[in-house]
Scaffold this active site. Structure first.
Site, PDB file in Angstrom:
ATOM      1  N   GLY A  12       0.835  -1.233   0.128  1.00 39.11           N
ATOM      2  CA  GLY A  12      -0.091  -0.005  -0.161  1.00 39.11           C
ATOM      3  C   GLY A  12       0.911   1.098  -0.034  1.00 39.11           C
ATOM      4  N   GLY A  16      -1.428   7.637   0.322  1.00 39.23           N
ATOM      5  CA  GLY A  16      -1.084   7.902   1.691  1.00 39.23           C
ATOM      6  C   GLY A  16      -0.044   7.691   2.471  1.00 39.23           C
ATOM      7  N   GLY A  18       1.928   5.178   3.498  1.00 40.22           N
ATOM      8  CA  GLY A  18       2.855   3.907   2.613  1.00 40.22           C
ATOM      9  C   GLY A  18       3.796   4.712   1.760  1.00 40.22           C
ATOM     10  N   SER A 144      -4.445   0.010  13.948  1.00 42.83           N
ATOM     11  CA  SER A 144      -5.144   1.149  14.536  1.00 42.83           C
ATOM     12  C   SER A 144      -5.572   1.325  15.991  1.00 42.83           C
ATOM     13  CB  SER A 144      -6.456   1.278  13.568  1.00 42.83           C
ATOM     14  OG  SER A 144      -7.146   2.394  13.956  1.00 42.83           O
ATOM     15  N   TYR A 167     -13.936  -2.617  10.027  1.00 45.54           N
ATOM     16  CA  TYR A 167     -12.514  -2.034  10.075  1.00 45.54           C
ATOM     17  C   TYR A 167     -11.733  -2.356  11.335  1.00 45.54           C
ATOM     18  CZ  TYR A 167      -8.875   1.508   9.806  1.00 45.54           C
ATOM     19  OH  TYR A 167      -7.557   2.106   9.832  1.00 45.54           O
TER      20      TYR A 167
HETATM   21  N1  LIG Z   1      -5.288   7.397   7.605  1.00 49.01           N
HETATM   22  C1  LIG Z   1      -5.270   7.381   9.014  1.00 49.01           C
HETATM   23  O1  LIG Z   1      -5.594   8.145   9.680  1.00 49.01           O
HETATM   24  C2  LIG Z   1      -5.218   5.962   9.564  1.00 49.01           C
HETATM   25  C3  LIG Z   1      -5.220   5.791  11.152  1.00 49.01           C
HETATM   26  C4  LIG Z   1      -4.858   4.567  11.498  1.00 49.01           C
HETATM   27  C5  LIG Z   1      -4.427   3.306  10.638  1.00 49.01           C
HETATM   28  N2  LIG Z   1      -4.206   3.763   9.337  1.00 49.01           N
HETATM   29  C6  LIG Z   1      -3.870   2.494   8.576  1.00 49.01           C
HETATM   30  O2  LIG Z   1      -2.812   3.110   8.007  1.00 49.01           O
HETATM   31  C7  LIG Z   1      -2.935   2.431   6.522  1.00 49.01           C
HETATM   32  C8  LIG Z   1      -2.387   3.259   5.472  1.00 49.01           C
HETATM   33  O3  LIG Z   1      -3.594   3.932   5.241  1.00 49.01           O
HETATM   34  P1  LIG Z   1      -3.745   5.314   4.664  1.00 49.01           P
HETATM   35  O4  LIG Z   1      -4.762   6.104   5.281  1.00 49.01           O
HETATM   36  O5  LIG Z   1      -2.486   5.677   4.047  1.00 49.01           O
HETATM   37  O6  LIG Z   1      -4.594   4.695   3.299  1.00 49.01           O
HETATM   38  P2  LIG Z   1      -4.687   5.294   1.601  1.00 49.01           P
HETATM   39  O7  LIG Z   1      -4.137   6.624   1.582  1.00 49.01           O
HETATM   40  O8  LIG Z   1      -6.127   4.839   1.440  1.00 49.01           O
HETATM   41  O9  LIG Z   1      -3.819   4.154   0.964  1.00 49.01           O
HETATM   42  C9  LIG Z   1      -4.253   2.781   1.150  1.00 49.01           C
HETATM   43  C10 LIG Z   1      -3.057   2.004   0.141  1.00 49.01           C
HETATM   44  O10 LIG Z   1      -3.499   0.623   0.355  1.00 49.01           O
HETATM   45  C11 LIG Z   1      -3.462   0.235  -0.829  1.00 49.01           C
HETATM   46  N3  LIG Z   1      -4.596  -0.775  -1.089  1.00 49.01           N
HETATM   47  C12 LIG Z   1      -6.085  -0.560  -0.787  1.00 49.01           C
HETATM   48  N4  LIG Z   1      -6.620  -1.611  -1.265  1.00 49.01           N
HETATM   49  C13 LIG Z   1      -5.864  -2.531  -1.706  1.00 49.01           C
HETATM   50  C14 LIG Z   1      -5.857  -3.836  -2.264  1.00 49.01           C
HETATM   51  N5  LIG Z   1      -7.141  -4.245  -2.484  1.00 49.01           N
HETATM   52  N6  LIG Z   1      -4.982  -4.414  -2.695  1.00 49.01           N
HETATM   53  C15 LIG Z   1      -3.615  -4.005  -2.949  1.00 49.01           C
HETATM   54  N7  LIG Z   1      -3.311  -2.801  -2.252  1.00 49.01           N
HETATM   55  C16 LIG Z   1      -4.569  -2.072  -1.692  1.00 49.01           C
HETATM   56  C17 LIG Z   1      -3.823   1.205  -1.913  1.00 49.01           C
HETATM   57  O11 LIG Z   1      -3.108   1.356  -3.224  1.00 49.01           O
HETATM   58  P3  LIG Z   1      -3.960   1.177  -4.536  1.00 49.01           P
HETATM   59  O12 LIG Z   1      -4.901   2.120  -4.550  1.00 49.01           O
HETATM   60  O13 LIG Z   1      -3.115   1.516  -5.713  1.00 49.01           O
HETATM   61  O14 LIG Z   1      -4.348  -0.304  -4.610  1.00 49.01           O
HETATM   62  C18 LIG Z   1      -2.897   2.374  -1.005  1.00 49.01           C
HETATM   63  O15 LIG Z   1      -1.607   2.351  -1.541  1.00 49.01           O
HETATM   64  C19 LIG Z   1      -3.986   1.515   6.601  1.00 49.01           C
HETATM   65  O16 LIG Z   1      -3.587   0.245   7.063  1.00 49.01           O
HETATM   66  C20 LIG Z   1      -4.608   2.129   7.608  1.00 49.01           C
HETATM   67  O17 LIG Z   1      -5.809   1.050   8.226  1.00 49.01           O
HETATM   68  C21 LIG Z   1      -4.711   4.917   8.934  1.00 49.01           C
END
Ligand SMILES: NC(=O)c1ccc[n+]([C@@H]2O[C@H](COP(=O)([O-])OP(=O)(O)OC[C@H]3O[C@@H](n4cnc5c(N)ncnc54)[C@H](OP(=O)(O)O)[C@@H]3O)[C@@H](O)[C@H]2O)c1
Length: 275
Positions: A12, A16, A18, A144, A167
């Site tokens: 990922g 975001g 990642g 999370s 989630y």
């Molecule tokens: N944002 C927050 O505040 C927050 C808080 C706590 C925890 N987290 C955790 O942090 C992590 C990253 O979250 P983020 O906020 O950075 O999310 P994001 O910006 O939505 O990015 C999600 C990433 O996961 C990939 N992804 C999603 N579905 C996929 C699939 N079916 N197969 C392969 N890749 C997939 C996406 O790539 P593609 O679109 O290229 O497939 C993208 O690179 C997650 O595990 C989330 O639960 C986030």
């Protein structure tokens, strides 16, 4: 850990937090295996890393909403690389990704459980031989603070489904797996920790959930990098962090019987128990 010259897989990382982590690791000289589904976004990141002239980026496309996708990713990494120093299991979907209705994966599993937890579980096990051969090495599970206990009579949430419960269940499952795997890996030189990176970072997942961001991607990214390369966490394993601080997870994470049930279920669902 000095990540210069190290090989790091960040799932990922096309978007975001990642993406931020992958770019920082590359600028520190790492060979970063970037992953996602969106080839255009991956190319933009790979080009950016190339322009900077430090490290290296290699893109792997795999859809983690199918176990076959996770297997294909692991097989490609194992075929292409002789070492893997850090595996950051970060790919995930939010509580409202693809809408508020309950959805299932290609394998018929509840979608958030499949993408956020089961694929990472399978990937970790398939990549373990390479991680062990590269020890000292680390696994970082991006979970999370949003955690909901698993109901073992209805793990796929066929009754009373809400996106936030799905989630939060998937995120607690990641933490339970972290504790369980750490016990299994004692003495192997491979550590595994989980974290809440930051609350409501400004990412696609948060924005599509209709939530106003309150943290930056940099804040969460630095917390992930801390577990991936921080010297103060070297040798530490089976822990949950809230940002930079060690923290307590939901009580179910410390229930050995619940962890055992989750492990048995996960081995069965991923087909690993038959292997
Ligand atoms: N944002 C927050 O505040 C927050 C808080 C706590 C925890 N987290 C955790 O942090 C992590 C990253 O979250 P983020 O906020 O950075 O999310 P994001 O910006 O939505 O990015 C999600 C990433 O996961 C990939 N992804 C999603 N579905 C996929 C699939 N079916 N197969 C392969 N890749 C997939 C996406 O790539 P593609 O679109 O290229 O497939 C993208 O690179 C997650 O595990 C989330 O639960 C986030």
């Amino acid at each position: 850990m000095n990540t210069d010259g190290k090989t790091v897989l960040v799932t990922g990382s096309t978007d975001g937090v990642g993406r931020y982590v992958a770019a920082k690791l590359a600028s520190a000289g790492a060979k970063v295996l970037i992953h996602g589904r969106d080839k255009a976004r991956a190319k933009t990141l790979a080009d950016e890393i190339k322009r900077e002239g430090r490290g290296e980026a290699i893109f792997y496309s795999a859809d983690l909403s199918s176990l076959a996708g996770a297997r294909q990713l692991a097989e490609a990494v194992l075929a292409d690389h002789r070492r893997l120093d850090v595996f950051i299991s970060n790919a995930g979907i939010g509580s409202r990704t693809q809408g508020t209705e309950r959805r299932t994966s290609a394998d018929g599993h509840e979608l958030r459980f499949a993408v956020n937890y089961l694929s990472g579980f399978l990937l970790a096990y398939l990549l373990l031989p390479l991680l062990k051969a590269s020890a000292p090495s680390r696994i970082v599970n991006v979970a999370s603070l949003g955690q909901h206990p698993l109901d073992f009579d209805d793990v796929m949430i066929t009754k009373g489904y809400t996106g936030s419960r799905a989630y939060a269940q998937s995120k607690l499952a990641q933490i339970m797996f972290t504790i369980d795997l750490a016990r299994e890996l004692e003495g192997s030189g491979v550590t595994v920790n989980a974290l809440h990176p930051a609350t409501y970072m400004n990412t696609t997942m948060v924005r599509e959930g209709g939530i106003t961001p309150i943290s930056t991607v940099e804040q969460g990214g630095e917390a992930i990098l801390h577990l991936a390369e921080g010297d103060d966490v070297a040798g530490k394993s089976g822990l949950f962090f809230n940002g930079m601080q060690q923290a307590q997870a939901h009580p179910q994470a410390y229930d050995a019987a619940a962890r055992k049930r989750l492990r048995a279920l996960s081995l069965e669902l991923t087909g690993l128990s038959a292997a």
